[in-house]
Design a protein around this motif. Structure first.
Motif, PDB file in Angstrom:
ATOM      1  N   SER A 342       0.843  -1.214   0.000  1.00 46.62           N
ATOM      2  CA  SER A 342       0.000   0.000   0.000  1.00 46.62           C
ATOM      3  C   SER A 342       0.869   1.251   0.000  1.00 46.62           C
ATOM      4  CB  SER A 342      -0.947   0.008   1.200  1.00 46.62           C
ATOM      5  OG  SER A 342      -0.226  -0.169   2.408  1.00 46.62           O
ATOM      6  N   ARG A 343       1.982   1.207   0.730  1.00 43.43           N
ATOM      7  CA  ARG A 343       2.876   2.373   0.752  1.00 43.43           C
ATOM      8  C   ARG A 343       3.439   2.628  -0.639  1.00 43.43           C
ATOM      9  NH1 ARG A 343       6.101   0.672   6.264  1.00 43.43           N
ATOM     10  NH2 ARG A 343       7.293   2.619   6.069  1.00 43.43           N
ATOM     11  N   LEU A 344       3.762   1.561  -1.341  1.00 45.66           N
ATOM     12  CA  LEU A 344       4.297   1.700  -2.702  1.00 45.66           C
ATOM     13  C   LEU A 344       3.231   2.228  -3.655  1.00 45.66           C
ATOM     14  CD1 LEU A 344       6.519   1.183  -4.862  1.00 45.66           C
ATOM     15  CD2 LEU A 344       5.551  -1.127  -5.080  1.00 45.66           C
ATOM     16  N   LEU A 345       2.062   1.626  -3.633  1.00 51.44           N
ATOM     17  CA  LEU A 345       0.998   2.007  -4.576  1.00 51.44           C
ATOM     18  C   LEU A 345       0.584   3.461  -4.383  1.00 51.44           C
ATOM     19  CD1 LEU A 345      -1.138  -1.261  -4.400  1.00 51.44           C
ATOM     20  CD2 LEU A 345       0.268  -0.491  -6.337  1.00 51.44           C
ATOM     21  N   ILE A 346       0.483   3.879  -3.128  1.00 51.42           N
ATOM     22  CA  ILE A 346       0.085   5.273  -2.856  1.00 51.42           C
ATOM     23  C   ILE A 346       1.182   6.225  -3.339  1.00 51.42           C
ATOM     24  CG2 ILE A 346      -0.358   6.924  -0.991  1.00 51.42           C
ATOM     25  CD1 ILE A 346      -1.722   4.505   0.501  1.00 51.42           C
ATOM     26  N   ARG A 347       2.444   5.832  -3.097  1.00 49.55           N
ATOM     27  CA  ARG A 347       3.563   6.675  -3.570  1.00 49.55           C
ATOM     28  C   ARG A 347       3.545   6.801  -5.086  1.00 49.55           C
ATOM     29  NH1 ARG A 347       9.476   7.668  -2.625  1.00 49.55           N
ATOM     30  NH2 ARG A 347       9.943   9.109  -4.329  1.00 49.55           N
ATOM     31  N   LEU A 348       3.399   5.687  -5.772  1.00 54.19           N
ATOM     32  CA  LEU A 348       3.436   5.738  -7.235  1.00 54.19           C
ATOM     33  C   LEU A 348       2.222   6.457  -7.810  1.00 54.19           C
ATOM     34  CD1 LEU A 348       4.815   2.178  -8.077  1.00 54.19           C
ATOM     35  CD2 LEU A 348       6.071   4.338  -7.881  1.00 54.19           C
ATOM     36  N   SER A 349       1.086   6.335  -7.149  1.00 53.94           N
ATOM     37  CA  SER A 349      -0.095   7.049  -7.648  1.00 53.94           C
ATOM     38  C   SER A 349       0.105   8.562  -7.516  1.00 53.94           C
ATOM     39  CB  SER A 349      -1.353   6.621  -6.892  1.00 53.94           C
ATOM     40  OG  SER A 349      -1.302   7.026  -5.547  1.00 53.94           O
ATOM     41  N   HIS A 350       0.882   8.985  -6.537  1.00 58.53           N
ATOM     42  CA  HIS A 350       1.211  10.419  -6.390  1.00 58.53           C
ATOM     43  C   HIS A 350       2.263  10.838  -7.405  1.00 58.53           C
ATOM     44  CE1 HIS A 350      -0.211  10.323  -1.901  1.00 58.53           C
ATOM     45  NE2 HIS A 350      -1.224  10.417  -2.762  1.00 58.53           N
ATOM     46  N   ASP A 351       3.267   9.966  -7.625  1.00 64.11           N
ATOM     47  CA  ASP A 351       4.387  10.352  -8.500  1.00 64.11           C
ATOM     48  C   ASP A 351       4.003  10.306  -9.980  1.00 64.11           C
ATOM     49  OD1 ASP A 351       5.825  10.594  -6.205  1.00 64.11           O
ATOM     50  OD2 ASP A 351       7.099   8.836  -6.510  1.00 64.11           O
ATOM     51  N   TYR A 352       3.055   9.422 -10.311  1.00 62.97           N
ATOM     52  CA  TYR A 352       2.686   9.238 -11.718  1.00 62.97           C
ATOM     53  C   TYR A 352       1.164   9.264 -11.868  1.00 62.97           C
ATOM     54  CZ  TYR A 352       7.488   7.564 -11.510  1.00 62.97           C
ATOM     55  OH  TYR A 352       8.842   7.463 -11.258  1.00 62.97           O
ATOM     56  N   PRO A 353       0.539  10.395 -11.523  1.00 61.67           N
ATOM     57  CA  PRO A 353      -0.937  10.469 -11.560  1.00 61.67           C
ATOM     58  C   PRO A 353      -1.512  10.354 -12.968  1.00 61.67           C
ATOM     59  CG  PRO A 353       0.017  12.654 -11.194  1.00 61.67           C
ATOM     60  CD  PRO A 353       1.160  11.666 -11.122  1.00 61.67           C
ATOM     61  N   HIS A 387      -1.745  -9.022   1.830  1.00 64.81           N
ATOM     62  CA  HIS A 387      -1.393  -8.065   0.769  1.00 64.81           C
ATOM     63  C   HIS A 387      -2.638  -7.526   0.068  1.00 64.81           C
ATOM     64  CE1 HIS A 387       2.604  -9.586   1.588  1.00 64.81           C
ATOM     65  NE2 HIS A 387       3.078  -8.566   0.902  1.00 64.81           N
ATOM     66  N   LEU A 388      -3.654  -8.370  -0.050  1.00 71.58           N
ATOM     67  CA  LEU A 388      -4.887  -7.867  -0.675  1.00 71.58           C
ATOM     68  C   LEU A 388      -5.562  -6.826   0.199  1.00 71.58           C
ATOM     69  CD1 LEU A 388      -6.609 -10.858  -2.476  1.00 71.58           C
ATOM     70  CD2 LEU A 388      -5.762  -8.718  -3.446  1.00 71.58           C
ATOM     71  N   ARG A 389      -5.425  -6.973   1.532  1.00 70.80           N
ATOM     72  CA  ARG A 389      -5.976  -5.944   2.420  1.00 70.80           C
ATOM     73  C   ARG A 389      -5.269  -4.609   2.196  1.00 70.80           C
ATOM     74  NH1 ARG A 389      -9.415  -8.209   6.142  1.00 70.80           N
ATOM     75  NH2 ARG A 389      -9.466 -10.492   5.933  1.00 70.80           N
ATOM     76  N   GLU A 390      -3.979  -4.681   1.862  1.00 67.60           N
ATOM     77  CA  GLU A 390      -3.238  -3.439   1.588  1.00 67.60           C
ATOM     78  C   GLU A 390      -3.606  -2.875   0.226  1.00 67.60           C
ATOM     79  OE1 GLU A 390      -1.940  -3.471   5.287  1.00 67.60           O
ATOM     80  OE2 GLU A 390      -1.573  -1.852   3.839  1.00 67.60           O
TER      81      GLU A 390
END
Ligand SMILES: N#[N+]C[C@@H]1[C@@H](O)[C@H](O)[C@@H](O)[C@@H]2O[C@H]12
Length: 453
Positions: A342-353, A387-390
């Motif tokens: 989740s930390r990765l996905l949120i970071r990438l969604s911010h970096d590459y919107p 991982h699916l919960r994240e």
């Protein structure tokens, strides 16, 4: 935890890891045929010669996918089946296999997601330099176009490359993967030419949905693994920043933004120079894409300190110490840190919107035992559940996450680890090729039916 109505649930595999039939119907040799047949390169001398015999059993395997209610199946196309020497006329028998595979998937109401390059480079191209040779990028684009011409009317989601970091740094840097070369300058050149191939190919896959699949991870200090609020020292923060640039931004910045991080250019300048990065290349690499595919297994844990041994050859990481995480591990020795996803996905969604995200691989190897025709893989089920919960949390946090593909559908040839590491939700008894749905598969089927946890 219910996912969005159109959330895609699926599973992933790769050609060399499951197909077998390496000399059938005109298939040419790949670098993994050469590498796996080289003594000492793969545990137990295992090869992909037979693997899961999927080439002959694909209809039954698609039957299992249907039983699991998969909405999508990510597979890779073996370039050496399409162009045995990596260039020139298409081998019709090779292309015919994927034609039949796609039609069988569609008949089972499963969306085919095709990856064009999952590491099985035609040996003939490696003989001419492989990915260190700029021309390979152009050969890849021609191959992609040939496949798209034949399948593009039925395959609408395309991944150009799978994990270019692995192809470049494990294949040409430290040599633990095919073709087994060990030269940091070659690794950096290969990474660039892989990206160039991605950009050239992406333009020839329209009107399909195009994605680049990367192995990515949140880069964390040991303290941050368990405590996202932990504040690193200046030196450790610099190590985190550097490795995030070399692992993830080296590929996503060029593909999505048309730029290289300074850390990558600096590493290249110190390792063979930057002459291979020609004027106009970044514009070619920066072809529009629709999705970033994220293959996540575990975080990358670092702190400042002495770098990897010289033969590890990850240029740019000289002042970074790779540390252990205080977490349980899988059979691969990889730490189990679900919130890393989740930390990765949120970071990438911010970096590459600008682009959507899809988890294109997530899963775990554990040692499985077949008991009375069942495999009670509680560890793997717990890993996937966590991982699916994240993934769900990342969606709630606003990440534009389109789907989740478990790695892997089948136990398969795990590269340099051979067959001793099992990632499948379906157990494969290799001597008999018997498939058994593990408990994790039955659980995943119910998750899909509920569209959530
Ligand atoms: N190792 N491991 C498991 C898995 C590998 O089997 C896949 O082929 C790669 O895309 C990625 O590395 C992840």
């Amino acid at each position: 935890m219910i996912f969005p109505e159109d959330f895609v649930w699926g599973a992933a595999t790769a050609s060399y890891q499951i197909e077998g039939a390496v000399k059938e119907d005109g298939r040419g040799q790949s670098i993994w045929d050469t590498f796996s047949h080289t003594p000492g390169k793969v545990v137990d001398g295992d090869t992909g010669d037979v693997a899961c015999d999927h080439y002959h059993r694909y209809k039954d395997d698609i039957g299992l996918m249907r039983e699991l209610r998969l909405g999508a199946y990510r597979f890779s196309i073996a370039w050496p089946r399409i162009q045995p020497d990596g260039a020139g006329p298409v081998n019709p028998r090779g292309l015919a296999f994927y034609d039949k595979l796609v039609d069988e998937l569609l008949a089972a109401e499963i969306s085919p997601y095709a990856t064009l390059y999952h590491w099985d480079l035609p040996q003939a191209l490696e003989d001419r330099g492989g990915w260190t040779n700029r021309d390979t990028a152009y050969r890849f684009a021609d191959y992609a176009a040939a496949v798209h011409d034949r399948l593009g009317d039925r395959v609408h989601t395309w991944a150009t490359l799978n994990e270019p970091w692995v192809s470049a740094y494990l294949g040409y840097g430290n040599g633990v993967h095919a073709p087994g070369r060990r030269d940091p300058a070659e690794a950096m050149r290969s990474a660039h030419h892989l990206l160039l191939g991605h950009g050239l190919a992406a333009r020839r896959l329209r009107p399909g949905t195009v994605m680049l699949v990367v192995n990515s991870a949140p880069v964390l200090t040991p303290a941050q693994v368990g405590d996202p609020s932990a504040v690193p020292s200046e030196a450790d923060a610099a190590a985190v920043h550097r490795i995030h640039a070399l692992l993830t931004r080296q590929f996503l910045d060029p593909a999505v933004h048309g730029t290289y991080p300074a850390e990558v250019l600096e590493a290249a300048a110190r390792n063979g120079g930057t002459e291979h990065i020609r004027d106009g290349d970044l514009a070619l690499i920066n072809a529009p894409i629709d999705l970033i595919g994220i293959n996540y297994y575990n975080p990358c844990v670092v702190e400042s300190g002495p770098g990897l041994p010289a033969d590890a050859a990850w240029p740019g990481s000289e002042d970074v110490r790779f540390a252990a995480a205080d977490a349980p591990t899988t059979a691969m020795g990889w730490p189990i840190v679900p919130d890393g996803l989740s930390r990765l996905l949120i970071r990438l969604s911010h970096d590459y919107p600008e682009v959507g995200l899809m988890v294109t691989e997530n899963g775990a190897a554990f040692d499985d035992v077949v008991e009375n025709g069942r495999v009670h893989d509680a560890d793997r089920l717990a890993y996937l559940d966590g991982h699916l919960r994240e993934v769900w949390r990342a969606v709630q946090a606003g990440a534009d996450l389109r789907g989740y593909l478990v790695w892997s559908l089948l136990d398969n040839f795990e590269w340099a680890e051979g067959y001793r590491r099992r990632f499948g939700i379906v157990h494969v008894d290799y001597p008999t090729q018997t498939r058994v749905l593990k408990d994790s598969a039955l659980w995943y089927r119910d998750v899909i039916a509920r569209n959530g946890l």
